[in-house]
Design a protein around this motif. Structure first.
Motif, PDB file in Angstrom:
ATOM      1  N   LEU A 166      -5.382  -7.005  -1.018  1.00 32.11           N
ATOM      2  CA  LEU A 166      -4.867  -5.736  -1.556  1.00 32.11           C
ATOM      3  C   LEU A 166      -5.929  -4.656  -1.438  1.00 32.11           C
ATOM      4  N   LYS A 167      -5.683  -3.686  -0.545  1.00 31.82           N
ATOM      5  CA  LYS A 167      -6.682  -2.671  -0.241  1.00 31.82           C
ATOM      6  C   LYS A 167      -6.307  -1.273  -0.738  1.00 31.82           C
ATOM      7  N   ALA A 168      -5.051  -1.065  -1.132  1.00 28.80           N
ATOM      8  CA  ALA A 168      -4.640   0.276  -1.550  1.00 28.80           C
ATOM      9  C   ALA A 168      -3.328   0.200  -2.318  1.00 28.80           C
ATOM     10  N   MET A 169      -3.166   1.124  -3.281  1.00 30.60           N
ATOM     11  CA  MET A 169      -1.927   1.265  -4.035  1.00 30.60           C
ATOM     12  C   MET A 169      -1.526   2.731  -4.067  1.00 30.60           C
ATOM     13  N   VAL A 170      -0.223   2.980  -4.024  1.00 36.48           N
ATOM     14  CA  VAL A 170       0.318   4.328  -4.230  1.00 36.48           C
ATOM     15  C   VAL A 170       1.406   4.220  -5.288  1.00 36.48           C
ATOM     16  N   VAL A 323       5.432  14.137  -1.366  1.00 37.82           N
ATOM     17  CA  VAL A 323       5.118  12.798  -1.877  1.00 37.82           C
ATOM     18  C   VAL A 323       4.861  11.831  -0.723  1.00 37.82           C
ATOM     19  N   PHE A 324       5.690  11.898   0.309  1.00 43.37           N
ATOM     20  CA  PHE A 324       5.522  11.008   1.448  1.00 43.37           C
ATOM     21  C   PHE A 324       4.222  11.301   2.189  1.00 43.37           C
ATOM     22  N   ALA A 325       3.923  12.575   2.402  1.00 41.74           N
ATOM     23  CA  ALA A 325       2.685  12.936   3.108  1.00 41.74           C
ATOM     24  C   ALA A 325       1.457  12.465   2.336  1.00 41.74           C
ATOM     25  N   GLU A 326       1.463  12.650   1.017  1.00 42.69           N
ATOM     26  CA  GLU A 326       0.344  12.196   0.187  1.00 42.69           C
ATOM     27  C   GLU A 326       0.198  10.673   0.280  1.00 42.69           C
ATOM     28  N   SER A 327       1.320   9.970   0.177  1.00 42.75           N
ATOM     29  CA  SER A 327       1.295   8.505   0.219  1.00 42.75           C
ATOM     30  C   SER A 327       0.804   8.003   1.565  1.00 42.75           C
ATOM     31  N   LEU A 328       1.325   8.593   2.628  1.00 44.82           N
ATOM     32  CA  LEU A 328       0.962   8.156   3.972  1.00 44.82           C
ATOM     33  C   LEU A 328      -0.518   8.384   4.248  1.00 44.82           C
ATOM     34  N   ALA A 329      -1.043   9.530   3.837  1.00 47.81           N
ATOM     35  CA  ALA A 329      -2.456   9.822   4.052  1.00 47.81           C
ATOM     36  C   ALA A 329      -3.346   8.799   3.350  1.00 47.81           C
ATOM     37  N   TRP A 330      -2.976   8.432   2.124  1.00 46.90           N
ATOM     38  CA  TRP A 330      -3.781   7.470   1.363  1.00 46.90           C
ATOM     39  C   TRP A 330      -3.743   6.086   2.010  1.00 46.90           C
TER      40      TRP A 330
END
Length: 566
Positions: A166-170, A323-330
């Motif tokens: 597990l390397k990232a969560m949104v 929301v999608f752009a923020e999530s995708l970038a992270w």
């Protein structure tokens, strides 16, 4: 181009099946605007069976890019089914951008085996799913999670004992504290409880059953929420008794053993999984999001925060491009080693009243807290009172409860609303400041420090900040509710957290402080007797008196400065 990917464990090559995303998902995809260009065609394996922690079958759909290469995996676990809107918003859109997406129905929902039990199985079932992923030929060991609402809760549950992959969560408009969803200061958040009951019971069955139950509740809402007693009043409308809903409605005390282990907030701090938090100023979970941000930052976790001008539902509708752009970038930054789309600051918030975004180094930013005081003539002033005399009183009648209007709800009635009709009621007090001669920016938590007496000893106090424009339109900014227990004529002192805000009061606008004895059916009616609300059959009107030493505490932006008044 070959559609085969290597099995990193055996050297064999995985051959993707020929399945495509459902037609409904592809049709909805065509209606969105402002989203990134599709990078890959998408395939789907539907109806895979993943063993839960107890062996129950968890029904799972796998979306994947139809291209050669290694792609990271996103785990999305939902109690609301795997159809609309989850298939297009998560399965299709993220797979188009180069992710395997594993969309799974929680146990007891959407065809999965076992019985659904709110929050109790999510950590173990999440770990069981990761164990299954390790055996898949397309799994590279790079895992992220993403999702809103209860789909955020399952992420926190997995992070209490995170697998090494597990390397990232949104977490989008997400939940981590079930008690806080259902109760505020021991007061049942009735309308939200009923909305959750419908969602958990019907949404995974498909759109028609869910909409039917929602319409039935809306038509019968008053009879359900004013039943005496309240306990069990929902059953005829929702079509059944729901044991877990009865449990959460009848355990208002956060220290009750019923809630032990329900919130994974503190356990999830330790592992420090890089986490992006997304919410809206009128989201029912915005306070939980802000608390989680503070916890993670304090623990040294790599954390980002985005708060938009959204409600719980509009964040996933009109707010979805952001929301999608923020999530995708992270996710790209932490799963694909591509930080090119990350913004330079940890925090971005939308300024209500200005329709502008602010990038901040942290939340809350430095602020100068100013106090505003009520006067007997209905004004709001920065001049401190010289005594604690009564300034105004009103009678709250449970037989005609003060209605709720807008604010942070799960329903479509959430958000900013014109409060003038509400404020015309005899059981609503308003204290209004003079017109501002220059803009006033508020950034941070808003508090009400109330000095109140009652004639029965028991009452609620609902307090709201409003922005009044030059035409007199009064729009809610943020609010909160607290319980009162008074003795005789002696005022009780209570501080009510009114959430937080990033809001500009424009020049010529006025600050309004609204005070009432409740907001029904958002909150269950106070019976005026001290009896538990779900069991009360006797309701007593109460006279509530506000005293001059009450204060509305507003966080002025330290960088922007004042906000002069004429």
């Amino acid at each position: 181009m070959s559609l085969r990917g290597p099995d990193t464990a055996t050297g064999a090559r995985w051959v993707p099946p020929a399945g495509r995303p459902p037609l409904s998902a592809r049709m909805i995809r065509a209606t969105w605007r402002g989203l990134p260009v599709k990078r890959f065609d998408v395939g789907r394996e539907a109806g895979l069976v993943v063993p839960a922690a107890d062996g129950s079958p968890l029904i799972t759909d796998h979306y994947f890019p139809r291209a050669q290469g290694d792609f990271p995996t996103l785990l999305v676990r939902s109690p609301y089914g795997r159809g609309l809107p989850w298939a297009p918003q998560y399965g299709l859109l993220f797979a188009e951008q180069g992710f395997h997406v594993v969309l799974q129905s929680c146990r007891g929902t959407g065809g999965s085996g076992g019985a659904f039990d709110l929050w109790r199985n999510e950590a173990a079932d999440g770990l069981a799913t990761v164990a299954w992923l390790r055996a898949q030929p397309w799994f590279t060991g790079a895992l992220g999670t993403v999702g809103p609402s209860y789909l955020g809760y399952v992420q926190w549950a997995l992070a209490t004992d995170p697998p090494p992959e597990l390397k990232a969560m949104v977490v989008q408009v997400g939940l981590h504290d079930p008690h806080g969803l259902f109760h505020t200061d021991g007061v049942l958040r009735l309308e939200n409880a009923l909305a959750v009951g419908i969602g958990m019971t019907y949404q995974h069955q498909g759109l028609r059953p869910f909409l039917g139950a929602t319409v039935r509740l809306r038509r019968r809402l008053r009879s359900v929420t004013t039943a005496e007693p309240l306990r069990g009043s929902y059953a005829a409308t929702l079509g059944r008794e729901i044991p877990w809903l009865d449990d959460v409605m009848t355990h208002p005390d956060a220290t009750d053993g019923h809630w032990r282990g329900a919130s994974p907030a503190e356990p999830a701090e330790g592992p420090r999984v890089p986490t992006s938090l997304i919410s809206g100023w009128h989201d029912v979970y915005v306070d939980q999001t802000l608390r989680q941000y503070e916890r993670l930052r304090r623990a040294g976790c790599d954390t980002a925060l985005l708060i938009g001008p959204w409600t719980h539902t509009s964040a996933l509708q009109r707010g979805w491009p952001e929301v999608f752009a923020e999530s995708l970038a992270w996710l790209r930054a932490h799963l694909c080693a591509d930080p090119s789309d990350l913004r330079p600051t940890a925090v971005r918030v939308h300024m209500g009243g200005a329709n502008a975004w602010r990038d901040l180094a942290d939340w809350p930013p430095p602020a100068a807290v100013g106090a505003w005081f009520p006067t007997a003539d209905g004004h709001l002033t920065e001049q401190a009172p010289t005594d604690a005399a009564p300034v105004a009183s009103f009678r709250y009648d449970p037989a005609d409860p003060t209605p709720s209007l807008g604010g942070p709800l799960l329903s479509g009635t959430a958000g900013p609303r014109d409060n003038r009709g509400l404020e015309a009621r005899d059981d609503v007090l308003t204290f209004t400041g003079p017109p501002l001669t220059e803009p006033l920016d508020l950034l941070g938590p808003v508090l009400a420090r109330l000095s109140v007496s009652t004639d029965t000893g028991y009452a609620d106090v609902f307090t709201r900040l409003c922005d009044v424009d030059a035409q007199g339109r009064s729009v809610n900014v943020c609010d909160g509710l607290g319980r009162l227990r008074t003795t005789g004529d002696t005022p009780a002192q209570v501080t009510v957290a009114m959430s937080a805000t990033a809001h500009r009061f424009a020049a010529g606008h006025r600050i309004r402080w609204q005070i009432s004895g409740g907001a029904h059916p958002r909150y269950a009616r106070p019976p005026g007797t001290g009896r538990p609300r779900v069991d009360a059959t006797r309701f007593v009107p109460v006279r509530i008196t506000v005293h001059a030493d009450s204060a509305l505490l507003l966080p002025r932006d330290a960088e922007a400065g004042g906000g002069a008044v004429s």
